[in-house]
Design a protein around this motif. Structure first.
Motif, PDB file in Angstrom:
ATOM      1  N   LYS A  23      39.764  63.679  45.410  1.00 21.45           N
ATOM      2  CA  LYS A  23      38.570  62.959  45.881  1.00 21.45           C
ATOM      3  C   LYS A  23      38.720  61.450  45.697  1.00 21.45           C
ATOM      4  CE  LYS A  23      33.678  62.390  44.706  1.00 21.45           C
ATOM      5  NZ  LYS A  23      32.579  62.868  43.862  1.00 21.45           N
ATOM      6  N   HIS A  24      39.237  61.034  44.565  1.00 25.31           N
ATOM      7  CA  HIS A  24      39.380  59.612  44.285  1.00 25.31           C
ATOM      8  C   HIS A  24      40.355  58.947  45.258  1.00 25.31           C
ATOM      9  CE1 HIS A  24      40.580  55.994  41.897  1.00 25.31           C
ATOM     10  NE2 HIS A  24      39.264  55.957  41.728  1.00 25.31           N
ATOM     11  N   THR A  25      41.461  59.590  45.518  1.00 18.52           N
ATOM     12  CA  THR A  25      42.445  59.051  46.468  1.00 18.52           C
ATOM     13  C   THR A  25      41.843  58.979  47.867  1.00 18.52           C
ATOM     14  OG1 THR A  25      44.243  59.960  45.127  1.00 18.52           O
ATOM     15  CG2 THR A  25      44.775  59.355  47.396  1.00 18.52           C
ATOM     16  N   VAL A  29      30.198  46.588  48.601  1.00 20.74           N
ATOM     17  CA  VAL A  29      29.189  46.183  47.622  1.00 20.74           C
ATOM     18  C   VAL A  29      28.651  47.409  46.891  1.00 20.74           C
ATOM     19  CG1 VAL A  29      26.909  45.124  47.311  1.00 20.74           C
ATOM     20  CG2 VAL A  29      28.575  44.075  48.869  1.00 20.74           C
ATOM     21  N   ASN A  30      28.335  48.459  47.640  1.00 22.09           N
ATOM     22  CA  ASN A  30      27.820  49.677  47.017  1.00 22.09           C
ATOM     23  C   ASN A  30      28.806  50.215  45.979  1.00 22.09           C
ATOM     24  OD1 ASN A  30      25.818  49.393  48.942  1.00 22.09           O
ATOM     25  ND2 ASN A  30      26.427  51.175  50.133  1.00 22.09           N
ATOM     26  N   SER A  31      30.074  50.236  46.338  1.00 21.05           N
ATOM     27  CA  SER A  31      31.106  50.777  45.440  1.00 21.05           C
ATOM     28  C   SER A  31      31.305  49.895  44.221  1.00 21.05           C
ATOM     29  CB  SER A  31      32.424  50.926  46.197  1.00 21.05           C
ATOM     30  OG  SER A  31      32.267  51.809  47.289  1.00 21.05           O
ATOM     31  N   ALA A  32      31.248  48.589  44.417  1.00 21.29           N
ATOM     32  CA  ALA A  32      31.379  47.670  43.273  1.00 21.29           C
ATOM     33  C   ALA A  32      30.259  47.913  42.275  1.00 21.29           C
ATOM     34  CB  ALA A  32      31.377  46.223  43.750  1.00 21.29           C
ATOM     35  N   VAL A  33      29.046  48.061  42.781  1.00 19.40           N
ATOM     36  CA  VAL A  33      27.902  48.292  41.904  1.00 19.40           C
ATOM     37  C   VAL A  33      28.007  49.654  41.219  1.00 19.40           C
ATOM     38  CG1 VAL A  33      25.396  48.637  41.866  1.00 19.40           C
ATOM     39  CG2 VAL A  33      26.370  46.744  43.178  1.00 19.40           C
ATOM     40  N   GLU A  34      28.377  50.667  41.984  1.00 13.43           N
ATOM     41  CA  GLU A  34      28.424  52.028  41.440  1.00 13.43           C
ATOM     42  C   GLU A  34      29.612  52.254  40.502  1.00 13.43           C
ATOM     43  OE1 GLU A  34      28.694  56.693  42.969  1.00 13.43           O
ATOM     44  OE2 GLU A  34      29.027  55.089  44.424  1.00 13.43           O
ATOM     45  N   LEU A  35      30.779  51.700  40.823  1.00 14.89           N
ATOM     46  CA  LEU A  35      32.000  52.148  40.152  1.00 14.89           C
ATOM     47  C   LEU A  35      32.843  51.090  39.445  1.00 14.89           C
ATOM     48  CD1 LEU A  35      33.240  54.475  43.038  1.00 14.89           C
ATOM     49  CD2 LEU A  35      32.172  55.196  40.897  1.00 14.89           C
ATOM     50  N   ALA A  36      32.763  49.838  39.843  1.00 14.46           N
ATOM     51  CA  ALA A  36      33.730  48.839  39.370  1.00 14.46           C
ATOM     52  C   ALA A  36      33.790  48.704  37.853  1.00 14.46           C
ATOM     53  CB  ALA A  36      33.467  47.479  40.010  1.00 14.46           C
ATOM     54  N   ALA A  37      32.683  48.888  37.165  1.00 19.77           N
ATOM     55  CA  ALA A  37      32.663  48.730  35.710  1.00 19.77           C
ATOM     56  C   ALA A  37      33.494  49.794  34.992  1.00 19.77           C
ATOM     57  CB  ALA A  37      31.228  48.760  35.190  1.00 19.77           C
ATOM     58  N   ALA A  45      39.053  51.098  37.492  1.00 26.96           N
ATOM     59  CA  ALA A  45      39.929  49.933  37.661  1.00 26.96           C
ATOM     60  C   ALA A  45      40.376  49.757  39.110  1.00 26.96           C
ATOM     61  CB  ALA A  45      41.137  50.048  36.741  1.00 26.96           C
ATOM     62  N   ASP A  46      40.609  50.864  39.826  1.00 30.46           N
ATOM     63  CA  ASP A  46      41.032  50.757  41.231  1.00 30.46           C
ATOM     64  C   ASP A  46      39.937  50.123  42.083  1.00 30.46           C
ATOM     65  OD1 ASP A  46      43.548  51.998  40.807  1.00 30.46           O
ATOM     66  OD2 ASP A  46      42.650  53.991  41.012  1.00 30.46           O
ATOM     67  N   VAL A  47      38.720  50.571  41.893  1.00 27.33           N
ATOM     68  CA  VAL A  47      37.603  50.021  42.672  1.00 27.33           C
ATOM     69  C   VAL A  47      37.334  48.574  42.259  1.00 27.33           C
ATOM     70  CG1 VAL A  47      35.133  50.229  43.194  1.00 27.33           C
ATOM     71  CG2 VAL A  47      36.585  52.275  43.142  1.00 27.33           C
ATOM     72  N   THR A  80      37.361  43.131  43.923  1.00 33.98           N
ATOM     73  CA  THR A  80      37.702  41.739  43.627  1.00 33.98           C
ATOM     74  C   THR A  80      38.541  41.136  44.746  1.00 33.98           C
ATOM     75  OG1 THR A  80      37.560  42.178  41.261  1.00 33.98           O
ATOM     76  CG2 THR A  80      38.779  40.215  41.926  1.00 33.98           C
ATOM     77  N   VAL A  81      39.506  41.902  45.248  1.00 37.19           N
ATOM     78  CA  VAL A  81      40.337  41.427  46.364  1.00 37.19           C
ATOM     79  C   VAL A  81      39.471  41.195  47.599  1.00 37.19           C
ATOM     80  CG1 VAL A  81      42.157  42.116  47.987  1.00 37.19           C
ATOM     81  CG2 VAL A  81      42.504  42.402  45.529  1.00 37.19           C
ATOM     82  N   CYS A  82      38.603  42.148  47.917  1.00 40.16           N
ATOM     83  CA  CYS A  82      37.721  42.005  49.084  1.00 40.16           C
ATOM     84  C   CYS A  82      36.824  40.780  48.944  1.00 40.16           C
ATOM     85  CB  CYS A  82      36.864  43.252  49.264  1.00 40.16           C
ATOM     86  SG  CYS A  82      37.770  44.728  49.720  1.00 40.16           S
TER      87      CYS A  82
END
Length: 189
Positions: free
Chosen positions: A51-53, A102-110, A113-115, A120-122
């Motif tokens: 799922k993550h990939t 943006v949704n993924s950064a808020v949900e997962l970035a913390a 590490a991949d997200v 950050t690149v985006c």
């Protein structure tokens, strides 16, 4: 004898991207993905991995599509202000699911590490595009040179991320457009 794929990989990846975009990573189950993509669970694992990939591939697809849309329109813009207006209108008018990045950064970035890295690149690439547009406007005497183009790009990117989050709510498009207009006016001479 190996079976041939009974689906077009790009089409089912598009379906996965839309589902992750609508529901987020955590809420989307493997069962949801299998049903939405219209493929067998084994085919999903064999083609996309876990799922993550699959999510990271869907994320990349989203980023590439958004970049292509924005880059093409920016190139066709006659002025820097027109380019910025297109970008902000794009951010506001995108489907009610907001922005997958943006949704993924808020949900997962913390905690992912991949997200975090991809987000950050985006964000950095978006700020670079905004900086180029601001420099264009400064060189054409359309925008003030009182502010550093890079710093203004950081500021505008922050506004755009906020707009993308607000666009998911019932806040009126008129209000979002006013925010956009004020942000562009701050750049004008």
């Amino acid at each position: 004898m190996a079976r041939s794929k009974e689906f077009e990989e790009s089409a089912v990846l598009e379906k996965a991207m839309r589902l992750f975009w609508e529901q987020g990573y955590e809420k989307t189950s493997m069962t949801d993905l299998v049903e939405h993509m219209g493929i067998h669970r084994r085919s999903l694992y064999d083609t996309f991995g876990d799922k993550h990939t699959l999510f990271l591939k869907a994320y990349n697809r989203y980023f590439d599509k958004v970049n292509a849309s924005i880059a093409g329109e920016v190139k066709r813009s006659k002025t820097a202000a027109e380019a910025l207006k297109f970008i902000s209108d794009f951010m506001i008018s995108e489907e009610g699911s907001g922005c997958l990045i943006v949704n993924s950064a808020v949900e997962l970035a913390a905690r992912d590490a991949d997200v975090d890295t991809k987000s950050t690149v985006c964000f950095t690439e978006t700020e670079q595009l905004l900086k180029e547009i601001i420099v264009w406007g400064q060189q054409d005497s359309e925008f003030t040179t009182d502010y550093d183009a890079g710093e203004m790009a950081e500021y505008l990117h922050n506004v755009l991320v906020g707009l993308r989050a607000m666009a998911r709510t019932s806040i009126s498009k008129e209000k979002l457009n006013r925010i956009t207009d004020i942000s562009i006016k701050l750049l004008e001479k």
